[in-house]
Design a protein around this motif. Sequence first.
Motif, PDB file in Angstrom:
ATOM      1  N   LEU A   1       2.148  -6.053  -6.014  1.00 30.23           N
ATOM      2  CA  LEU A   1       0.938  -5.438  -6.515  1.00 30.23           C
ATOM      3  C   LEU A   1      -0.194  -5.604  -5.481  1.00 30.23           C
ATOM      4  N   PHE A   2      -0.382  -6.623  -4.988  1.00 25.90           N
ATOM      5  CA  PHE A   2      -1.413  -6.667  -3.652  1.00 25.90           C
ATOM      6  C   PHE A   2      -1.264  -5.593  -2.670  1.00 25.90           C
ATOM      7  N   VAL A   3       0.071  -5.559  -2.019  1.00 23.34           N
ATOM      8  CA  VAL A   3       0.378  -4.767  -1.173  1.00 23.34           C
ATOM      9  C   VAL A   3       0.339  -3.303  -1.515  1.00 23.34           C
ATOM     10  N   ARG A   4       0.712  -2.985  -2.461  1.00 25.71           N
ATOM     11  CA  ARG A   4       0.419  -1.484  -3.169  1.00 25.71           C
ATOM     12  C   ARG A   4      -0.912  -1.150  -3.080  1.00 25.71           C
ATOM     13  N   ARG A   5      -1.836  -2.050  -3.774  1.00 29.02           N
ATOM     14  CA  ARG A   5      -3.277  -1.988  -3.791  1.00 29.02           C
ATOM     15  C   ARG A   5      -3.866  -1.519  -2.431  1.00 29.02           C
ATOM     16  N   ILE A   6      -3.608  -2.566  -1.315  1.00 27.56           N
ATOM     17  CA  ILE A   6      -4.090  -2.359   0.038  1.00 27.56           C
ATOM     18  C   ILE A   6      -3.490  -0.838   0.741  1.00 27.56           C
TER      19      ILE A   6
ATOM     20  N   ILE B   1      -6.113   2.106   1.906  1.00 30.13           N
ATOM     21  CA  ILE B   1      -6.192   2.679   3.379  1.00 30.13           C
ATOM     22  C   ILE B   1      -5.423   4.124   3.509  1.00 30.13           C
ATOM     23  N   GLY B   2      -4.854   4.474   2.260  1.00 32.44           N
ATOM     24  CA  GLY B   2      -4.434   5.853   2.315  1.00 32.44           C
ATOM     25  C   GLY B   2      -2.606   5.929   2.793  1.00 32.44           C
ATOM     26  N   ALA B   3      -2.205   4.743   2.544  1.00 34.29           N
ATOM     27  CA  ALA B   3      -0.886   4.869   3.300  1.00 34.29           C
ATOM     28  C   ALA B   3       0.215   5.056   2.108  1.00 34.29           C
ATOM     29  N   GLU B   4       1.194   5.696   2.145  1.00 32.27           N
ATOM     30  CA  GLU B   4       2.280   6.048   1.393  1.00 32.27           C
ATOM     31  C   GLU B   4       2.948   4.956   0.933  1.00 32.27           C
ATOM     32  N   THR B   5       3.663   4.768  -0.218  1.00 30.88           N
ATOM     33  CA  THR B   5       4.407   3.606  -0.216  1.00 30.88           C
ATOM     34  C   THR B   5       5.953   4.277  -0.600  1.00 30.88           C
ATOM     35  N   THR B   6       6.873   3.459  -0.351  1.00 33.60           N
ATOM     36  CA  THR B   6       8.515   4.099  -0.776  1.00 33.60           C
ATOM     37  C   THR B   6       8.880   3.172  -1.907  1.00 33.60           C
TER      38      THR B   6
END
Length: 87
Positions: A71-76, A80-85
């Motif tokens: 959850l922390f990684v997804r929030r960061i 920063i506007g990065a996409e998650t896979t």
Amino acid sequence: MPVFPNLAGKAKDYDGTTISVLLRAATVESSVPVKQRDVSEIRELGIEIFPGDILAASISALAAECFLRLLFVRRIMRLIGAETTFR
């Protein structure tokens, strides 16, 4: 510990990829020279060390820790506007 340099090298091929490892607190804080060297080598590779003990922790505690880190990684990444896979 040849797996750590190989993983760290591979992670550099993927922008934003980090590696973390769970080590016993006794290992991280050890005064034994061999363990100190191992911990230093891991840190020098840019691998984050989390103290913990899979033998002492319950499965639910380990799962909760992993979930919170995700959850922390997804929030960061959102900040920063990065996409998650991963979902």
